[in-house]
Design a protein around this motif. Sequence first.
Motif, PDB file in Angstrom:
ATOM      1  N   ALA A 195      36.784  16.739  32.621  1.00  0.00           N
ATOM      2  CA  ALA A 195      37.627  17.849  33.087  1.00  0.00           C
ATOM      3  C   ALA A 195      37.599  17.848  34.615  1.00  0.00           C
ATOM      4  CB  ALA A 195      37.081  19.167  32.555  1.00  0.00           C
ATOM      5  N   ASP A 196      38.735  18.154  35.240  1.00  0.00           N
ATOM      6  CA  ASP A 196      38.738  18.180  36.705  1.00  0.00           C
ATOM      7  C   ASP A 196      38.833  19.600  37.261  1.00  0.00           C
ATOM      8  OD1 ASP A 196      41.322  18.344  35.840  1.00  0.00           O
ATOM      9  OD2 ASP A 196      42.039  16.563  36.902  1.00  0.00           O
ATOM     10  N   LEU A 197      38.801  20.595  36.385  1.00  0.00           N
ATOM     11  CA  LEU A 197      38.689  21.995  36.805  1.00  0.00           C
ATOM     12  C   LEU A 197      37.970  22.771  35.702  1.00  0.00           C
ATOM     13  CD1 LEU A 197      39.606  24.303  38.839  1.00  0.00           C
ATOM     14  CD2 LEU A 197      41.528  24.671  37.289  1.00  0.00           C
ATOM     15  N   ILE A 198      37.046  23.636  36.116  1.00  0.00           N
ATOM     16  CA  ILE A 198      36.375  24.529  35.155  1.00  0.00           C
ATOM     17  C   ILE A 198      36.802  25.955  35.499  1.00  0.00           C
ATOM     18  CG2 ILE A 198      34.177  25.415  34.293  1.00  0.00           C
ATOM     19  CD1 ILE A 198      32.840  22.824  35.188  1.00  0.00           C
ATOM     20  N   ALA A 199      37.162  26.731  34.482  1.00  0.00           N
ATOM     21  CA  ALA A 199      37.473  28.147  34.714  1.00  0.00           C
ATOM     22  C   ALA A 199      36.468  29.008  33.953  1.00  0.00           C
ATOM     23  CB  ALA A 199      38.906  28.466  34.261  1.00  0.00           C
ATOM     24  N   VAL A 200      35.937  30.005  34.647  1.00  0.00           N
ATOM     25  CA  VAL A 200      35.052  30.985  34.001  1.00  0.00           C
ATOM     26  C   VAL A 200      35.366  32.361  34.576  1.00  0.00           C
ATOM     27  CG1 VAL A 200      33.040  29.526  33.419  1.00  0.00           C
ATOM     28  CG2 VAL A 200      33.228  30.496  35.717  1.00  0.00           C
ATOM     29  N   GLY A 201      34.946  33.404  33.882  1.00  0.00           N
ATOM     30  CA  GLY A 201      35.026  34.742  34.441  1.00  0.00           C
ATOM     31  C   GLY A 201      33.842  34.941  35.384  1.00  0.00           C
ATOM     32  N   SER A 202      33.960  35.900  36.296  1.00  0.00           N
ATOM     33  CA  SER A 202      32.826  36.161  37.192  1.00  0.00           C
ATOM     34  C   SER A 202      31.676  36.779  36.389  1.00  0.00           C
ATOM     35  CB  SER A 202      33.242  37.083  38.338  1.00  0.00           C
ATOM     36  OG  SER A 202      33.777  38.285  37.837  1.00  0.00           O
ATOM     37  N   ARG A 203      32.009  37.680  35.468  1.00  0.00           N
ATOM     38  CA  ARG A 203      31.015  38.310  34.615  1.00  0.00           C
ATOM     39  C   ARG A 203      31.418  38.122  33.161  1.00  0.00           C
ATOM     40  NH1 ARG A 203      27.512  42.116  36.477  1.00  0.00           N
ATOM     41  NH2 ARG A 203      26.549  41.500  34.517  1.00  0.00           N
ATOM     42  N   GLY A 204      30.480  38.385  32.280  1.00  0.00           N
ATOM     43  CA  GLY A 204      30.751  38.234  30.850  1.00  0.00           C
ATOM     44  C   GLY A 204      30.404  39.505  30.107  1.00  0.00           C
ATOM     45  N   LEU A 205      29.651  39.359  29.051  1.00  0.00           N
ATOM     46  CA  LEU A 205      29.314  40.506  28.211  1.00  0.00           C
ATOM     47  C   LEU A 205      27.997  41.165  28.625  1.00  0.00           C
ATOM     48  CD1 LEU A 205      30.221  38.821  24.805  1.00  0.00           C
ATOM     49  CD2 LEU A 205      31.487  40.688  25.893  1.00  0.00           C
ATOM     50  N   GLY A 206      27.296  40.556  29.552  1.00  0.00           N
ATOM     51  CA  GLY A 206      25.990  41.080  29.989  1.00  0.00           C
ATOM     52  C   GLY A 206      26.114  42.471  30.594  1.00  0.00           C
ATOM     53  N   GLY A 207      25.103  43.284  30.390  1.00  0.00           N
ATOM     54  CA  GLY A 207      25.191  44.692  30.777  1.00  0.00           C
ATOM     55  C   GLY A 207      24.799  44.998  32.210  1.00  0.00           C
ATOM     56  N   MET A 208      24.114  44.093  32.893  1.00  0.00           N
ATOM     57  CA  MET A 208      23.600  44.385  34.250  1.00  0.00           C
ATOM     58  C   MET A 208      24.729  44.650  35.228  1.00  0.00           C
ATOM     59  SD  MET A 208      20.249  43.805  35.530  1.00  0.00           S
ATOM     60  CE  MET A 208      20.095  42.341  36.527  1.00  0.00           C
ATOM     61  N   LYS A 209      24.805  45.895  35.693  1.00  0.00           N
ATOM     62  CA  LYS A 209      25.916  46.246  36.603  1.00  0.00           C
ATOM     63  C   LYS A 209      25.586  45.788  38.033  1.00  0.00           C
ATOM     64  CE  LYS A 209      28.341  49.497  33.989  1.00  0.00           C
ATOM     65  NZ  LYS A 209      28.479  48.650  32.836  1.00  0.00           N
ATOM     66  N   GLY A 210      26.631  45.719  38.850  1.00  0.00           N
ATOM     67  CA  GLY A 210      26.409  45.537  40.281  1.00  0.00           C
ATOM     68  C   GLY A 210      26.368  44.103  40.760  1.00  0.00           C
ATOM     69  N   MET A 211      26.211  43.147  39.859  1.00  0.00           N
ATOM     70  CA  MET A 211      26.172  41.760  40.326  1.00  0.00           C
ATOM     71  C   MET A 211      27.573  41.170  40.324  1.00  0.00           C
ATOM     72  SD  MET A 211      22.716  40.069  38.836  1.00  0.00           S
ATOM     73  CE  MET A 211      23.473  39.833  37.277  1.00  0.00           C
ATOM     74  N   LEU A 212      27.855  40.349  41.333  1.00  0.00           N
ATOM     75  CA  LEU A 212      29.176  39.724  41.410  1.00  0.00           C
ATOM     76  C   LEU A 212      29.319  38.666  40.323  1.00  0.00           C
ATOM     77  CD1 LEU A 212      31.863  39.230  42.851  1.00  0.00           C
ATOM     78  CD2 LEU A 212      30.683  37.634  44.347  1.00  0.00           C
ATOM     79  N   LEU A 213      28.271  37.853  40.163  1.00  0.00           N
ATOM     80  CA  LEU A 213      28.322  36.776  39.173  1.00  0.00           C
ATOM     81  C   LEU A 213      27.238  36.975  38.122  1.00  0.00           C
ATOM     82  CD1 LEU A 213      28.724  33.620  41.480  1.00  0.00           C
ATOM     83  CD2 LEU A 213      30.514  34.774  40.182  1.00  0.00           C
ATOM     84  N   GLY A 214      27.526  36.552  36.899  1.00  0.00           N
ATOM     85  CA  GLY A 214      26.502  36.528  35.858  1.00  0.00           C
ATOM     86  C   GLY A 214      25.730  35.218  35.949  1.00  0.00           C
ATOM     87  N   SER A 215      24.748  35.045  35.066  1.00  0.00           N
ATOM     88  CA  SER A 215      23.912  33.839  35.157  1.00  0.00           C
ATOM     89  C   SER A 215      24.700  32.576  34.804  1.00  0.00           C
ATOM     90  CB  SER A 215      22.681  33.980  34.260  1.00  0.00           C
ATOM     91  OG  SER A 215      23.077  34.200  32.933  1.00  0.00           O
TER      92      SER A 215
END
Length: 140
Positions: free
Chosen positions: A103-123
């Motif tokens: 693949a020459d591009l990966i797309a992801v959301g910045s956050r997912g289903l995790g509950g920790m608020k306030g972070m720009l990115l998830g793990s």
Amino acid sequence: MFSKILVGVDGSECARRAFDAAVGMAKESNAKLLVLCVVQPPMVIGQRKETAARFVSILEREAKLILADYAAEAGKKGIKAETLLAKGYPAKIILYTARAEKADLIAVGSRGLGGMKGMLLGSVSSAVVQNSKVPVLVAK
Ligand SMILES: Nc1ncnc2c1ncn2[C@@H]1O[C@H](COP(=O)(O)OP(=O)(O)OP(=O)(O)O)[C@@H](O)[C@H]1O
Ligand SMILES: [Mg+2]
């Protein structure tokens, strides 16, 4: 221009936005679209061996439903998406699949289903951005 776009989905709103962006880019570039959902088996659950297996099969069923939804959605938008279901650590599998599928591009959301608020990115998005060798689109 991209030729193969891999999008990681987990059932979150952000992942849907990543998918929408990936569909748009796949259309523009006439690229193949791979939609990947990773089931992460729980570390320990219940007192019996079968409990973990049963739990994983529920997670797999959910992942299949999510992927079927995305495949239908892509179809409606005029794109034939390939869906992939895998088991393991999501970030590792996303990066591995991107390499294996070239693949020459990966797309992801910045956050997912995790509950920790306030972070720009998830793990997952954070590990993908840090370790990917190809460009990463992060949808907010
Ligand atoms: N199991 C998964 N399979 C495929 N893609 C995933 C999976 N989990 C997350 N992603 C992708 O990574 C994006 C960010 O999710 P991430 O898990 O990093 O955030 P979070 O759930 O808010 O945080 P954390 O999981 O660290 O608590 C999602 O929008 C999705 O695109
Ligand atoms: Mg998560």
